[in-house]
Design a protein around this motif. Structure first.
Motif, short mmCIF file in Angstrom:
data_model
loop_
_atom_site.label_atom_id
_atom_site.label_comp_id
_atom_site.label_asym_id
_atom_site.label_seq_id
_atom_site.Cartn_x
_atom_site.Cartn_y
_atom_site.Cartn_z
N LYS A 1 -4.90 3.94 -1.37
CA LYS A 1 -3.68 4.29 -2.10
C LYS A 1 -2.82 3.06 -2.36
CE LYS A 1 0.42 7.11 -2.25
NZ LYS A 1 1.07 8.37 -1.93
N MET A 2 -2.68 2.21 -1.34
CA MET A 2 -1.88 1.00 -1.51
C MET A 2 -2.52 0.08 -2.55
SD MET A 2 0.81 1.31 0.23
CE MET A 2 1.37 -0.24 -0.47
N TYR B 1 -8.27 5.58 3.63
CA TYR B 1 -7.66 6.39 2.57
C TYR B 1 -6.30 5.79 2.18
CZ TYR B 1 -6.56 10.83 0.17
OH TYR B 1 -6.27 11.78 -0.76
N PHE B 2 -5.52 5.44 3.21
CA PHE B 2 -4.22 4.81 3.01
C PHE B 2 -4.39 3.47 2.28
CE2 PHE B 2 -1.06 1.74 4.50
CZ PHE B 2 0.14 2.40 4.28
N MET C 1 3.09 -7.08 4.48
CA MET C 1 3.10 -7.92 3.30
C MET C 1 3.91 -9.16 3.65
SD MET C 1 4.07 -4.88 0.57
CE MET C 1 5.72 -5.46 0.34
N MET D 1 -1.88 1.03 -6.04
CA MET D 1 -0.55 0.77 -6.60
C MET D 1 -0.57 -0.53 -7.38
SD MET D 1 2.31 1.90 -3.90
CE MET D 1 2.23 3.51 -3.13
N LEU D 2 -1.44 -1.45 -6.95
CA LEU D 2 -1.57 -2.72 -7.68
C LEU D 2 -2.62 -2.61 -8.78
CD1 LEU D 2 -1.74 -5.21 -4.64
CD2 LEU D 2 0.28 -4.60 -5.99
N PHE E 1 -1.91 -7.61 1.00
CA PHE E 1 -1.65 -6.57 1.99
C PHE E 1 -2.58 -6.73 3.19
CE2 PHE E 1 -0.76 -3.63 -1.82
CZ PHE E 1 0.61 -3.77 -1.70
N GLU F 1 6.72 -9.89 2.89
CA GLU F 1 8.13 -9.59 3.10
C GLU F 1 8.45 -8.96 4.45
OE1 GLU F 1 6.46 -8.99 0.39
OE2 GLU F 1 7.45 -10.25 -1.11
N GLU G 1 -0.19 0.43 9.93
CA GLU G 1 1.00 -0.32 9.57
C GLU G 1 0.69 -1.31 8.46
OE1 GLU G 1 3.21 -1.51 12.98
OE2 GLU G 1 4.50 -2.86 11.84
N LEU G 2 1.47 -1.23 7.39
CA LEU G 2 1.25 -2.10 6.23
C LEU G 2 2.07 -3.37 6.35
CD1 LEU G 2 -0.05 -2.16 3.30
CD2 LEU G 2 2.28 -1.64 2.54
#
Lengths: 354, 354
Positions: B180-181, B176-177, B342, B184-185, B303, B344, B339-340
């Motif tokens: 959502k991420m 689900y998470f 990227m 966003m893209l 991601f 960065e 935990e996401l």
């Protein structure tokens, strides 16, 4: 599993007495140089791994560690650090670790100097320091070096001071990351608001300052056209004053739909938005303190960056324990994760990891 | 710090001999009921906290734990789990922990049955299980319950089996998470690609299956208009076959600019995109294995969701240690963070947390 090596076996191989082996293992005097060399050779050949826990328990010594930390209200970032440090003290109870927590006023260098002098005079076995400015902190750590007392830096990394170890987040990278996340939401906006907490117009926290640098760096490179409006809330202001300043800001800037803060006080803005019934502003902030978590769950904060304050406190005490009591090597630089929390994953944030 | 309580003091207070106190503390026979009660009363009044480490070391017993895990290639998710488990075995060396790792074929229930029977016959002190199907796993855990051997479930949670403890991610929430991420893209897209790994058309991993359910749930609620194109890569296919299938997919779907996979093989798509010089597709995947990390750093994966495989392996062994050796209470359900990662923040991912 490696078989257990008995002192008797070592003595036999080295051709010395059991007592001699024992003296070498515990670094006690009255061993001739040739005997010591024979024992060390035998240990090497047998790949001997000392039982550090047993040695430490047998030694039966008590240790005092000091944690020097800014004064703070409850539900704050620093409280999390305290709790983690206390937890580790408790878990290492069997080894007679005593943790003393002492406080200084963040924006008052004299306070740091006075309290740190008390710590030097108390001669603890190890120290954990949330630094003041570089020079003032150096005055403290120079004395610790002189007395051979190891110390850990917490929150701000100052390699010049040659700490035993450091725990904290890379603030620049963290602010850079925050900007990228915020811009996933706000990429088409004209402006964003940056809320800060200041004393006499300055951000007192070095961490918050560096995050802002990272944030502005990303914005400059990727979204130079977006205006960053700064709203400075005075550190010692009242909730009422804050409400007024925010009301004025949002009245004057109806085009602001995104707010970021490098402080742990995103909930101040979140509460204001809820109460004033403004539904068109998304907030990004720092730190998994209770009030922020509540806002995240209710939807008034969209993103939080966690920095595992509890674990930082825990690790600092544990690192002193492992270095001083168990005499193990420890990592010199420990950057904490930059962890993104949203409503959808906050319930799986592990405050303790233990 | 609490003062140390000596056996002598307890004996004095209880009015019994030192030997009696020792027998009560170590739960040994030959203590009369009144004497035992006197000692227990004294312990209570003195708020006695036993030194668990010292007791465990003095007991000088060896423990065998078994870890039952799917066969896997190197650089895989399971390898991370193995390494974490081995690390904990090593760190608890002083307590004579012996970890045996045994493998079964993931899509072969007979293999699970055969290897699990070997484990039962070996009579270990504790077991860690990556489950097969519920019923097949139950055949194993029923025997463990019968023999009083505690076990931990790793990866898939099956509360019916009454494990000592569980470690893993909440797969539904994780999917689900992830949705959502990704959105966003990809919020303005017409379609996304879902890459799966299947055997005979089925996703073999229960975790991956549940993530897909969570993913589709979010998409259904928030982006019902976006088409989800499924690309199934057969589990035992060659890299060459995969390349061909992906080439065909992207030729037929030029409007796909986003790809998600619930497997740890996002790097397969990442490598394909790099080699075929397609720069207009963003990928989201799972697991901080080396090849994925490389793609994330190079930009072909946007991601990753990490689930701390290394720490799961570590915690499972440590939980058996604390429950069986130190006789402490342990948490029954332990969901790992979602935990996401990227480009960065990947450098601050803490694989070990220790």
């Amino acid at each position: 599993m490696a078989e257990r090596i008995r002192i008797k076996d070592i003595a036999e191989r080295a051709g010395v007495s059991v007592g001699t082996v024992d003296r070498v293992l515990h670094d006690r005097p009255n061993v001739s140089k040739p005997a010591r060399e024979k024992v060390e050779q035998a240990l090497k050949e047998m790949n001997y791994q000392p039982n550090m826990y047993a040695s430490a328990l047998a030694y039966n010594k008590a240790y005092t560690f000091c944690l020097l930390i800014p004064k703070h209200e409850s539900e704050a970032y620093w409280e999390e650090i305290e709790e983690g440090a206390r937890k580790c003290e408790d878990q290492r109870r069997d080894f007679h670790i005593d943790l003393e927590i002492r406080f200084y006023e963040r924006s008052n260098e004299d306070s740091f100097k006075a309290v740190s002098q008390e710590i030097v005079d108390a001669k603890p076995e190890g120290v954990i320091i949330v630094p003041s400015s570089l020079e003032v902190t150096r005055g403290f750590t120079d004395q610790l070096h002189q007395k051979g007392i190891p110390f850990i830096l917490l929150d701000s990394y100052m390699p010049d001071l040659r700490p035993l170890s450091f725990y904290g987040q890379d603030s620049f990278c963290s602010g850079y990351f925050a900007a990228k996340m915020l811009m996933m939401l706000a990429g088409n906006e004209k402006e964003v608001m940056l809320m800060r907490q200041t004393k006499d117009g300055h951000v007192v926290s070095k961490q918050q300052d560096n995050r802002e640098v990272g944030f502005r760096h990303y914005m400059h490179d990727h979204f130079p056209q977006i205006v960053i409006n700064v709203l400075d809330l005075p550190l010692n202001g009242t909730r009422n004053e804050y409400q007024k300043m925010m009301a004025q800001y949002f009245d004057e800037h109806p085009a602001t739909h995104h707010c970021i803060t490098m402080t742990s006080k995103a909930h101040l803005v979140g509460d204001y938005l809820l109460k004033s019934n403004r539904r068109d502003v998304q907030i990004m902030g720092y730190d998994m303190v209770g009030k922020n978590a509540k806002c995240l769950r209710e939807g008034s904060i969209s993103f939080l960056i966690a920095q595992h304050a509890y674990m930082q406190g825990y690790y600092c005490v544990d690192t002193l324990f492992r270095a001083i009591v168990l005499k193990k090597k420890v990592n010199p630089v420990n950057y904490m994760p930059i962890e993104l929390l949203m409503k959808e994953n906050i319930d799986f944030y592990r405050r303790t990891q233990i």
